[in-house]
Design an enzyme around this catalytic site. Structure first.
Site, PDB file in Angstrom:
ATOM      1  N   ASP A   1      42.169  34.357  71.448  1.00  0.00           N
ATOM      2  CA  ASP A   1      42.347  35.664  70.820  1.00  0.00           C
ATOM      3  C   ASP A   1      43.569  36.411  71.316  1.00  0.00           C
ATOM      4  O   ASP A   1      43.906  37.463  70.768  1.00  0.00           O
ATOM      5  CB  ASP A   1      41.112  36.535  71.063  1.00  0.00           C
ATOM      6  CG  ASP A   1      41.039  37.019  72.505  1.00  0.00           C
ATOM      7  OD1 ASP A   1      40.752  38.200  72.715  1.00  0.00           O
ATOM      8  OD2 ASP A   1      41.260  36.210  73.418  1.00  0.00           O
TER       9      ASP A   1
ATOM     10  N   ASP B   1      39.550  29.594  74.899  1.00  0.00           N
ATOM     11  CA  ASP B   1      39.747  30.658  75.867  1.00  0.00           C
ATOM     12  C   ASP B   1      38.377  31.285  76.153  1.00  0.00           C
ATOM     13  O   ASP B   1      37.414  31.047  75.416  1.00  0.00           O
ATOM     14  CB  ASP B   1      40.723  31.679  75.270  1.00  0.00           C
ATOM     15  CG  ASP B   1      40.870  32.908  76.131  1.00  0.00           C
ATOM     16  OD1 ASP B   1      41.006  32.748  77.356  1.00  0.00           O
ATOM     17  OD2 ASP B   1      40.851  34.017  75.592  1.00  0.00           O
TER      18      ASP B   1
ATOM     19  N   ASP C   1      47.208  32.682  74.497  1.00  0.00           N
ATOM     20  CA  ASP C   1      46.600  31.502  73.875  1.00  0.00           C
ATOM     21  C   ASP C   1      47.505  30.878  72.814  1.00  0.00           C
ATOM     22  O   ASP C   1      47.162  29.843  72.242  1.00  0.00           O
ATOM     23  CB  ASP C   1      45.252  31.863  73.231  1.00  0.00           C
ATOM     24  CG  ASP C   1      44.273  32.463  74.223  1.00  0.00           C
ATOM     25  OD1 ASP C   1      44.178  31.913  75.339  1.00  0.00           O
ATOM     26  OD2 ASP C   1      43.629  33.465  73.905  1.00  0.00           O
TER      27      ASP C   1
END
Length: 1145
Positions: free
Chosen positions: A849, A437, A853
């Site tokens: 995080d 990410d 995700d």
């Protein structure tokens, strides 16, 4: 006009900004089908739970609802033994050894003593059971503390203390400030006259920012101690969605709707609110927190999967040995059938009675069958049962050192590395793809307001850090100075204009722009003490770092939000305090990609402010009002995003009385609908958000985390492909790609942005041709993809994923060194990971995080969560967790490499160790008439895998290091050995087996030949073979140890000493066979000569081959190892480089 509908769930409003470009990421909002799972159908009595407010007896009369007692422990005193054994025997190998132990209990097959045959399996089961029991005891202890906490419950119009475990659904509970919510409650009233309550959900999702929850107007004025509260709540059945809630409440003959903003979940803490009162709707194991109380998904190590293939080969080898023995036994019995009656060691006839009978003889066929089963019992340790427990212990040791590694300690958040899944440590050494990410993973997710475009004017000039002489904007409140907690750099020109109050168009639009930033959000201003007693700091609490940055920016320019309730906000505008009624708010959703707020001005005018992603905002801007401003703003947005800034667009329009009345009517109908509420609210919002006047755009910087460029460069050198999957705009993602060294100026970029399947197909075909041409021009092979980068957006992926175009995308992506996916949804992230997993055997790692995700993290072979600004959803779903992206380098290149090398060696060593022992037994069987008698005592056979040889392999598996940290970090190319499976593969397995065969021949035949014509008994030879084998396997291990420590020395040489002591003790016990054998044997010089000869002859071929490979055909690891040894005298100290072998592809 004064209508004040309840604000929709602010928790949802500020979420999901990853798809917006301006906020924290958004699986939290999720799809409407998830967040409003029950809103699409009527909540009738059949599919809803009925909760009678303040009437727990009626509510629970059918006993269908759970009590509030929780239990996270798996076992009870009664169920522990059967359930734990049932779980352990899910391992097929354990079932195998159980069957072996049972067979050995049969008189016809009793090769070993009945107790001795059970000991290995019992030892493994006991160790695992003790570990499980300890862990469960800790869970029970925690449950007891939790269940006995006290809460205030309404009983007979009086709040009384009651244990949490005794609370029932339907009861009314009161929770004071800083207390924890004991169960899921629907809010009835609060100490705030507007019905707002501030809660902290850190125990639920790890987020420390305050959220707002609201009581309904219909219950707000009720005083539980005085007023009789009753009503009926129809709510959805218990589910795991902590961000959605659907219910309605009948009170005083009126039905009102309840949503996520009206429920507070178990584990939340009340903050900045004196007290709250609510009715329990879910309790105990039915609360959303408990329904979500599950660990990370279980994953199996790739190395263990390959190991199982070799175990199948060993099983086949075991069966082959047993077939050979039983077949030979059959031939032997057939050849000597006439002598069996009187043969000394067989004697078929029993003459002890008057009538002669066959003695322990069941016919040729059954004897062959029994010989086969007895062979399985004798050779059982060919399948290494101790390997499983050894692997568990080694992984625990490896995890300990990973957790204690100060190089992966994040001082900023005071968090250490977390190892949440112990069974895939070694997979960290074989990663080929990293899916990352961007926001909060590569960047800090700490937003700083940078630029603004207002009315087509770009304010991106020089910044000044201070406002006024005191530094920062401040206001006077009751004789105290209030100032924002965080200072923001301001543009002097824009600051001067923001203070100007005239009737010019630019002044009005600047006013409206900053008013929108201050008002169009769900930020809660909290006043905290400062070091100066005459000062107070205003801390803006909110879920979205973007919204916080915008509100702080507005405050810096003189638009300071100082109060928010469910019905109004107060903003200090250049020293003048103004109150605006919040007449309504439409939350963000993934379809609209924007949010809006309706403000009632002090002069009774009404305006709607909207902010959102440029892709959604420009569709609802009335371009006819000022085309030039729109075009200028678009140009400014492009320039902002091209330098990596996150952008959003702000618009506004005034509402007439009829427009507001129409909206209000539609909103009330939609918000109280019992079917399709989410869709109706979305339609109301879309009808409201149109023909806007463009106010401007903002640009926020999300800085790269420390060490990200260097980390990506190291990963690239390690031949790890890094793919970034983000919800940001393409220009922003590309800019971050350059600053993080993911993209380089030497790369040729292939960009795919399409809106149809046919155009996607055409673009993929053209891209494949382009990639081949680029690779050919650079004279690179097709596998050397350093010159191509693929950039693709989420819209294109909609048409590509789960279609026949996937194959073309995979072919194209495999030719690229970098893949950058922009504007992707959470499920698309998982789809990209699945694209690689389905088509290649390479290992993948996903790191993120945020909640969006989670699907990607769970899809990848290894999932890593970043414990940052986004809460703990990613951490809770991950296998490993850490504080910074840069820690991925030591995790993979150092610990991953060590873990893989150690575990690979340990598995092969265990195969060798056990096969050597079995082959010695096999050779002996061939020389004893295939009778399956053993010269090695049964206790030595049992202790071989437990005491004699188990400890050294565990110690070396935890402590040995083939290379130091400095070398592994300096030369990332060394990581490629794990990707190429150099330490564990079929070739190494067969080489190990050939070496094992040779060593077994030496170990057996040298003593046999030396004592061929002597009168030595079998027990003495058995002791010699036992000592020889134990000496061989430990010296074999010692030859491969690279980093010796005192613990390594103690384990290796200590095992040899322990073996000698055990053999002496066994032979000193008169009740056991072979009494005093070792004492007679060790007194002879021939014994020591045999022992020395076995060790030398068995190790010479291995030593020669090892020396030849290291000196004539060294691998990268051996070259680096030599460089470590002679670093001071080598040229490496001057050049800093080691010439590595070309990677094998």
């Amino acid at each position: 006009m004064s209508s004040n509908p309840q604000i929709p769930n602010p928790h949802l409003q500020s979420s999901s900004s990853q798809s917006l470009n301006f906020g924290s990421k958004g699986l939290r909002h999720g799809s409407d089908s998830e967040g409003f799972s029950m809103s699409r159908r009527d909540l009738n009595d059949d599919d809803a739970r009925l909760v009678y407010v303040n009437d727990p007896l009626t509510t629970n009369e059918t006993f269908e609802f759970s009590g509030n007692s929780i239990r996270t422990g798996k076992y009870s005193v009664i169920t522990f033994l059967p359930r734990n054994l049932f779980e352990q025997f899910h391992r097929v190998a354990y079932m195998y050894f159980l069957i072996i132990a049972i067979l050995n209990q049969l008189p016809q097959l009793a090769v070993f003593g009945r107790g001795a045959s059970i000991l290995p399996l019992a030892s493994v089961l006991f160790v695992t059971a003790v570990k499980d029991a300890y862990e469960d005891w800790r869970r029970h202890k925690s449950d007891k503390i939790e269940n006995n906490r006290m809460a205030s419950v309404l009983v007979d119009h009086r709040f009384q203390h009651k244990k949490w475990k005794d609370i029932q659904v339907g009861e009314v509970v009161k929770v004071s400030a800083n207390e924890t919510i004991p169960c899921d409650i629907v809010l009835l009233s609060t100490s705030d006259p507007t019905g707002v309550a501030y809660v902290q959900t850190i125990n639920l999702d790890g987020e420390s920012n305050l959220k707002t929850r609201y009581a309904k107007q219909e219950t707000l004025s009720r005083v539980p101690e005085k007023d009789f509260i009753n009503g009926l709540i129809r709510s959805e059945k218990p589910n795991r969605n902590i961000y959605g809630f659907q219910a309605n409440m009948e009170i005083d003959g009126k039905r009102v709707s309840l949503g996520p903003s009206n429920i507070i979940l178990r584990g939340c803490v009340i903050k900045n609110t004196d007290w709250t009162v609510g009715v329990v709707v879910y309790a105990g194991r039915e609360t959303k927190a408990m329904l979500n109380n599950s660990g990370a998904p279980s994953k199996r190590s790739r190395l263990e999967t390959h190991m199982n293939q070799e175990i199948m080969l060993l099983s086949f080898f075991l069966v082959t040995l047993c077939v050979i023995v039983s077949a030979c036994a059959g031939v032997w019995l057939r050849r000597h059938q006439d002598e069996l009656d009187i043969m000394q060691f067989y004697r078929r006839k029993d003459y002890s009675e008057g009538q002669v009978e066959n003695y322990n003889y069941y016919g040729l066929g059954m004897e062959i069958f029994f010989s086969f089963l007895m062979s399985v019992i004798v050779f059982q340790i060919m399948i290494p049962i101790s390997l499983y427990i050894s692997m568990e212990l080694v992984r625990v040791g490896q995890a300990y050192f990973m957790i204690r590694d100060d190089k992966m300690f994040d001082a900023a958040s005071n968090t250490r590395f977390q190892c949440r899944a112990l069974n895939i440590n070694e997979d960290l050494g074989q990663i080929k793809y990293v899916f990352s990410d961007k926001t909060g993973t590569l960047t800090e997710n700490k937003m700083e307001f940078q630029f603004a475009s207002i009315s087509g004017v770009d304010y991106s000039g020089e910044k000044t850090e201070f406002y006024g002489e005191q530094g920062g904007y401040s206001i006077q409140v009751n004789g105290e100075i209030w100032r924002p907690k965080i200072k923001v750099q301001v543009d002097p020109k824009l600051l001067k204009l923001s203070k100007t109050r005239d009737d010019s168009i630019s002044s009005k639009e600047i006013y409206d722009f900053f008013l929108a930033l201050a008002a169009c959000n769900t930020i809660v201003p909290i006043v905290v003490n400062a070091s100066n007693p005459n000062e107070k700091l205003v801390d803006y609490q909110g879920e979205s770092p973007d919204e916080q940055a915008l509100v702080y920016a507005a405050a810096a320019y003189g638009f300071m939000l100082i109060e928010r309730t469910s019905g109004h906000i107060v903003i200090d505008i250049q020293g003048e305090r103004q109150r605006f009624n919040v007449l309504g708010m439409h939350e963000f959703d993934s379809d609209r990609k924007r949010m809006s707020v309706i403000l009632g001005y002090p002069d009774s005018t009404v305006k709607v402010f909207v902010k959102g992603a440029d892709t959604s905002m420009f569709k609802i801007i009335d371009e006819s009002l000022n085309v030039d401003v729109v075009r200028a703003t678009e140009a400014h947005l492009h320039s902002y995003s091209s330098i990596g800034l996150r952008t959003l667009v702000v618009g506004m329009r005034a509402l007439s009385v009829s427009e507001f009345d129409t909206w209000q009517t539609s909103y009330e109908i939609a918000s109280t609908a019992l079917m399709g509420r989410a869709g109706l609210l979305r339609k109301v919002a879309i009808n409201l958000e149109n023909n806007l006047n463009l106010l401007g755009a903002s640009a926020i910087e999300d800085r790269l985390q420390k060490g990200v460029p260097e980390a990506i460069e190291s990963l690239r050198k390690a031949n790890i492909k890094v793919w970034v999957l983000t919800g940001d705009k393409q220009e922003t993602a590309i800019s971050i790609g350059y600053s993080s060294k993911l993209l380089t100026s030497k790369m040729s970029q292939i960009i795919i942005n399409n809106n149809s399947k046919m155009s996607c197909k055409k673009s993929l075909e053209d891209a494949l041709i382009t990639s081949r041409n680029v690779i050919n021009v650079t004279h690179a092979s097709e596998d050397d993809a350093s010159s191509v980068a693929l950039i693709i957006d989420g819209t294109s992926l909609v048409y590509i994923l789960d279609s026949e175009l996937e194959e073309q995308l995979f072919e194209l992506a495999s030719k690229c060194a970098v893949v950058l996916c922009c504007r992707v949804a959470p499920l698309q992230k998982a789809g990209i990971v699945a694209l690689i997993k389905k088509r290649t055997d390479d290992m993948s790692l996903a790191i993120g995080d945020g909640a969006n995700d989670v699907s990607m993290i769970q899809m990848a072979d290894v999932g890593v969560g970043i414990s940052g600004q986004e809460g703990r959803q990613a951490v809770m779903a991950s296998d490993f967790a850490m504080g910074q992206f840069r820690f991925l380098v030591p995790l993979l290149l150092v610990h991953g490499h060590w873990n893989y090398q150690r575990m690979a060696y340990m598995i092969l060593y265990n195969f060798y160790r056990n096969a050597l022992f079995v082959l010695v037994l096999f050779w002996y069987v061939l020389y004893t008439g295939f009778t399956l008698t053993t010269a090695i005592t049964e206790w030595s056979s049992v202790l071989y895998s437990i005491i004699y040889t188990a400890i050294p392999t565990i110690v070396i598996g935890i402590l040995d290091k083939d290379l130091g940290r400095k070398s592994l970090m300096t030369y990332p190319q060394l990581y490629g050995s794990g990707q190429r499976k150099e330490s564990y593969n079929a070739k190494l397995f067969w080489v190990t087996m050939v070496d094992t065969l040779w060593q077994s021949v030496v170990a057996f035949f040298i003593p046999v030949l030396a004592y061929w014509k002597s009168d030595i008994d079998g027990s003495s030879l058995g002791d010699l073979w036992t000592l020889a084998v134990v000496f061989m396997v430990n010296i074999h291990l010692a030859m491969d140890v690279i980093r010796w420590t005192w613990i390594s020395h103690a384990s290796v040489w200590g095992s040899i000493i322990a073996t000698c002591i055990c053999v002496i003790i066994i032979d000193a016990l008169p009740m056991l066979p072979g009494y005093w054998a070792i004492f007679n044997l060790a007194g002879s010089g021939l014994f020591w000569i045999c022992l020395l000869g076995v060790l030398i002859a068995s190790m010479i071929p291995r030593f020669v081959v090892k020396m030849f490979m290291q000196h004539c055909k060294p691998c990268d690891l051996q070259i680096a190892r030599e460089a470590e040894k002679f670093r001071n005298s080598m040229e490496i100290t001057r050049s800093g480089e080691i010439e590595m072998n070309l990677p094998h592809r």
